[in-house]
Scaffold this active site. Structure first.
Site, PDB file in Angstrom:
ATOM      1  N   CYS A  33     -37.362  12.039 -43.485  1.00  0.00           N
ATOM      2  CA  CYS A  33     -38.487  12.982 -43.538  1.00  0.00           C
ATOM      3  C   CYS A  33     -39.682  12.434 -44.313  1.00  0.00           C
ATOM      4  CB  CYS A  33     -38.041  14.311 -44.120  1.00  0.00           C
ATOM      5  SG  CYS A  33     -37.612  14.278 -45.869  1.00  0.00           S
ATOM      6  N   GLU A  34     -39.445  11.681 -45.382  1.00  0.00           N
ATOM      7  CA  GLU A  34     -40.569  11.183 -46.169  1.00  0.00           C
ATOM      8  C   GLU A  34     -41.313  10.077 -45.439  1.00  0.00           C
ATOM      9  OE1 GLU A  34     -40.237  11.581 -50.422  1.00  0.00           O
ATOM     10  OE2 GLU A  34     -38.059  11.539 -50.216  1.00  0.00           O
ATOM     11  N   LEU A  35     -40.598   9.312 -44.638  1.00  0.00           N
ATOM     12  CA  LEU A  35     -41.253   8.329 -43.782  1.00  0.00           C
ATOM     13  C   LEU A  35     -42.251   9.015 -42.862  1.00  0.00           C
ATOM     14  CD1 LEU A  35     -41.332   5.469 -42.313  1.00  0.00           C
ATOM     15  CD2 LEU A  35     -39.610   6.457 -40.782  1.00  0.00           C
TER      16      LEU A  35
END
Length: 948
Positions: free
Chosen positions: A871-873
């Site tokens: 998700c942070e990517l």
């Protein structure tokens, strides 16, 4: 108070209610009689979580006063639409499409969708989006795509074109669920409104529970001269006004700085402010009363005398010579550097093309629909027990216990079902505050739900950053050198302020840049404290690095895609930290996105008009997996009496899918040996008393870390179960032979490369990475400056996917956060940005329906089952992708987000006059002076640099 008795037809049954028609809202009455599927988020009619159908019309019940409701009105809540054993088509479709993440907003969406389909059983996708936008149904998790998918599918069922079986998950014939879209177990309670979130639990706490209300500072910086609560403590129902003098322990949040270069210990934040306030919205007192109304009325009577001090509302003001230190150290408390190759001044002076720019990333608000909340009490073992929205319960336990003067085993932290946080609940502040208040009240149970305005002030924000960068290339377009200087605004406290230094990890990621000099500094200001937010640190870095790459491509006369492609790092070439990339997948990602890019560019050429200009933006990025070297994770697996498996872990799930992640990983561990039915996997999660420390749900770590720890535990259990003939013992046989049935799996990251040196930026930080290329197509209205995102394409590599629907949902949601950051979202710490609308929240029509997601998994040798987090990517570069697209469309570079219509319009007008609007902090000729510290370090670290 004049009360009124009235009858209402609620979900087909006549119900008697008693209310104060002048004070009570419809949501108050509905929730008071136990129908807590009607959620209250913003409490101002801006989120739609409270939607009900009143006499055939959709209404937001939190702003519908009872005095305006007729007796015998007919009301439908989510509980009246379907039940767990008899789901409505909408509820089944929401589960099937993966539209349920944190789930807090979902009952409101289902009720809203029911009202839509009651009047239009065959809506178009755009009509669904228009309906949600008009009725202000807000979701922060999904980006709306899967929600619209669900409504369209449910409508087909209601028209008789599909069956319920068509929208119900069917396991594959081989029984393997890893990599499929099997539904989250928590989704069933969420679509039916039966999942109790924090405020729901607060309503259902035992008799005698006290309700808390906070008193917040309305001053950004000042000395507390005195607090007068004499009037407040005589108000009806008030039990106590809690101030700093009532705090157990030493009234500081124990959050030690972990960065070796930091000059502070990171423990300057009070639980309740005692001597000073450091930001607008600091807590100065808490009122405990018999109900929330009385607590809030009394809180308004607390008078705080504050002597105002100079306030610094950004990094630039806070580091000016002579600025008053906020704490017992200078405001700028951390400096890190990046050094690679030759001295960049000389290289750039000989480069054919050089560009420079100054950029600002905003202090982005998380804008969850559920405000922060929680409960605390003393449990049966004498432990101070807190239920909260924590993303790292064992860390919160480890920080909270010393803060409160407790032994660690006497402070228990439990994660409530949570309406998302996107990172801000990495902070233990609410958890510790709740524990402190129940202790100050002698162990009396307490519950606290912040108003949305209070929530906006209390919760931290993404760190703002100010960046100056230079980039050069040769005549053929090959990048020669990069320089950067970043100032990161950690806000009032150093707690979780360290992501501000990550430009030395992410600037220029994915490209071959042979020569680099960069410096990143972090400072305190009087802003809301910087905290974790998806893409923590990378978002700030890509704000300048992916923009400056775009600028250089255009100056050198290359297409933005082609310029990036020719400069991609090839096997053996190193990144900013002088280490090889773990996977060289950039070419594959860009190859996959190229056809979409070419098509979009041609479409922009043919469909642009004089007043509607279209453009395409492109970016590349990567993100870390785990929190670094010696990151540890533990989980337990137990063979249970049904010959299934019980999993014990602290994969804190706030919408990202920890429950289904645990199930799929566990099933993968046993599918070939035990032929395990995935429905026989039981979950015990996120309670420090019951599960081992699994670590924080951040840094894309849990799928990777839990996967490896699960394999370790499964191997141990299978070894114990195996008989001499190769078959496996049952639970009963294990017990009969006295063999242990529960085993602890452990995984600790080991990075066998150069230790990271923050003075040079040399070394390896993380055991794994993930990667993506992203494209956005936009349309800019040149008459108004309004930008509309038309389509997006995301090509990514996160290794093997554990659950496709979950990954898709994380991508759609992350893209929405990025689009919001690019176009509308903003936050200033002055009390005015206290709602979703004021802070630029993105509704359904703010996101494109045309989003393409493409997975290109490559091998992850360090991962037990091949996968890492995602998700942070996905949130690292969508904002700058959109800004690049605006520049491609109209030739206006937005250096300071958001690209609001008036800002784009001003840029267009300046362009007509042959000018360019640049940030006020642009340093111009003084740029090199800000880098002198780096050149000094080069001389001091020659041996280190040469060795690498």
């Amino acid at each position: 108070m004049a009360l009124r008795k009235m009858y209402l037809n609620i979900n087909g049954a006549e119900r008697l209610v008693v209310c104060d028609p002048e004070v009570d809202t419809l949501s108050d009455v509905i929730r008071r009689i136990g129908l807590t599927g009607t959620k209250v988020g913003c409490n101002t009619g801006q989120c739609g979580a409270c939607n009900v159908i009143l006499d055939g019309k959709l209404v937001r019940s939190c702003v519908k006063k009872m005095k305006n409701i007729k007796e015998y009105s007919t009301i439908t809540t989510v509980e009246g639409i379907g039940q767990p054993n008899a789901l409505h088509a909408l509820q089944q479709a929401f589960i099937f499409c993966g539209a349920v993440q944190c789930g807090f907003c979902i009952p409101g969406f289902i009720v809203s969708s029911k009202a839509l389909l009651d009047q239009n059983i065959n809506p178009t996708r755009q009509e669904v989006r228009d309906w949600f936008t008009k009725n202000r149904n807000g979701c922060r998790c999904t980006g709306y795509k899967q929600i619209v998918d669900a409504v369209i599918l449910a409508a087909a069922v209601l028209r008789g074109e599909k069956t319920m079986d068509d929208i119900t998950y069917q396991p594959p014939e081989d029984g393997r669920v890893y990599g499929t879209s099997n539904p989250r177990p928590a989704a069933y309670s969420k679509v039916t409104g039966l999942c109790d979130y924090g405020d729901d639990i607060g309503l259902k706490m035992p008799k005698g529970t006290l309700h808390l209300a906070v008193v917040l500072s309305k001053v950004s910086h000042g000395n507390i001269k005195g607090i007068d609560f004499s009037e407040a403590e005589t108000m009806p129902g008030v039990v106590k006004v809690i101030t700093a003098k009532d705090m157990p322990g030493y009234n500081r949040i124990f959050f030690p700085a972990t960065h070796s270069n930091s000059i502070t210990n990171g423990m300057e934040r009070p639980i309740i402010c005692d001597q000073k306030v450091f930001r607008y919205g600091d807590i100065v007192a808490v009122v405990a009363a018999d109900n929330e109304v009385n607590a809030r009325l009394a809180a308004q009577k607390v008078k705080v005398d504050i002597e105002e001090l100079p306030k610094y509302l950004n990094y630039l003001e806070a580091v000016v010579p002579g600025a008053m230190p906020l704490h017992d150290h200078q405001n700028q408390y951390l400096t890190v550097s990046a050094i690679k190759g030759e001295e960049t001044r000389e290289v750039l002076s000989q480069s054919k093309h050089v560009v420079e720019g100054s950029f600002h990333s905003i202090p982005q608000p998380h804008l969850t629909i559920e405000p922060d909340c929680g409960q605390a009490y003393i449990d049966e073992d004498g432990c101070v027990t807190v239920h909260s929205k924590s993303l790292m319960i064992h860390y919160a336990q480890g920080m909270g216990a010393p803060s409160l003067g407790l032994a660690p085993d006497k402070f228990r932290v439990i994660e409530n079902p949570t309406g998302a946080s996107f990172g801000y609940t990495m902070s233990p502040a609410m958890t510790i505050l709740l524990g402190a208040c129940t202790m100050a009240l002698g162990g009396t149970p307490v519950t606290l739900t912040l108003s949305y305005s209070e929530h906006m002030l209390f919760s931290g924000k993404r760190l703002a950053s100010y960046s100056n960068a230079r980039l050069g290339c040769d005549e053929e377009g090959k990048i020669t050198a990069m320089e950067f200087h970043v100032g990161a605004d950690a806000g009032a406290y150093t707690e979780l302020g360290e992501p501000g230094q990550k430009s030395v990890n992410w600037g220029g990621f994915g490209y071959n840049i042979p020569n680099i000099r960069g410096i990143s500094r972090v400072a305190n200001s009087n802003n809301s404290h910087g905290t974790a937010y998806r893409g923590s640190g990378s978002v700030q870095a890509y704000t300048w690095s992916e923009a400056i790459v775009d600028m250089l491509a255009k100056k050198a006369g290359f297409d933005s895609f082609d310029f990036r492609y020719m400069n991609l790092a090839k096997p053996g070439e190193t990144g900013i930290n002088q280490q090889p990339y773990r996977q060289y997948v950039f070419k594959d990602l860009m190859d996959a996105i190229k056809p979409y890019y070419d098509t979009a560019k041609k479409r922009c050429e043919t469909e642009s008009t004089d007043t509607k200009k279209r453009g395409v933006g492109i970016t590349n990025c990567g993100f870390m997996v785990s929190v670094g070297n010696e990151d540890a994770c533990q989980i337990d697996l137990e063979l249970n009496s049904e010959n299934g498996i019980t999993c014990y872990n602290a994969w804190q799930d706030q919408g990202q899918g920890g429950d289904i992640g645990t199930i799929n990983i566990t099933h993968e561990a046993f599918k070939d040996t035990l032929k395990l039915d995935y429905t026989k996997i039981k979950l015990v999660m996120s309670d420090t008393k019951l599960v081992p420390p699994t670590g924080p749900s951040g840094a894309n770590r849990q799928h990777f870390m839990v996967g490896n720890a699960t394999k370790d535990a499964a191997d141990q259990l299978l070894k114990a179960m195996q008989k001499p003939d190769g078959t496996y013992r049952t639970y009963e046989e294990m017990k009969a032979e006295g063999i242990e049935t529960r085993y602890r799996g452990t995984y600790v990251t080991k990075i066998h490369t150069t230790d990271f040196d923050w003075d040079t930026g040399i070394g390896e930080m993380w055991p794994e990475y993930n990667y993506c290329s992203l494209m956005a197509e936009v349309e800019v209205d040149t008459t108004t400056g309004k930008t509309t995102v038309l389509s997006m394409v995301l090509v990514y590599d996160i290794g093997t996917i554990g659950n496709q629907a979950v990954v898709d949902g994380q991508a759609y949601g992350a893209l929405m956060h990025g689009v919001g950051m690019a176009l509308s979202e903003q936050y200033i710490d002055d009390g005015n940005y206290d709602s979703l609308v004021k802070s630029g929240f993105t509704y359904a029509n703010g996101m494109p329906d045309d989003i393409t997601l493409i997975s290109l998994p490559s091998e992850r040798k360090n991962s037990a089952y091949g996968g890492v987090g995602c998700c942070e990517l996905f949130q690292s570069t969508p904002h700058v992708t959109v800004l690049n697209a605006i520049n491609d469309a109209v030739g206006v570079r937005i250096y300071e987000g958001p690209a609001a219509p008036e800002k784009v319009k001003a840029g267009l007008e300046a362009k007509k006059e042959g000018k360019e609007i640049k940030p006020h902090y642009y340093v111009g000729p003084d740029f090199y002076e800000s880098l002198e510290e780096i050149y000094t370090k080069v001389a001091q670290k020659k041996e280190t640099i040469t060795a690498n």
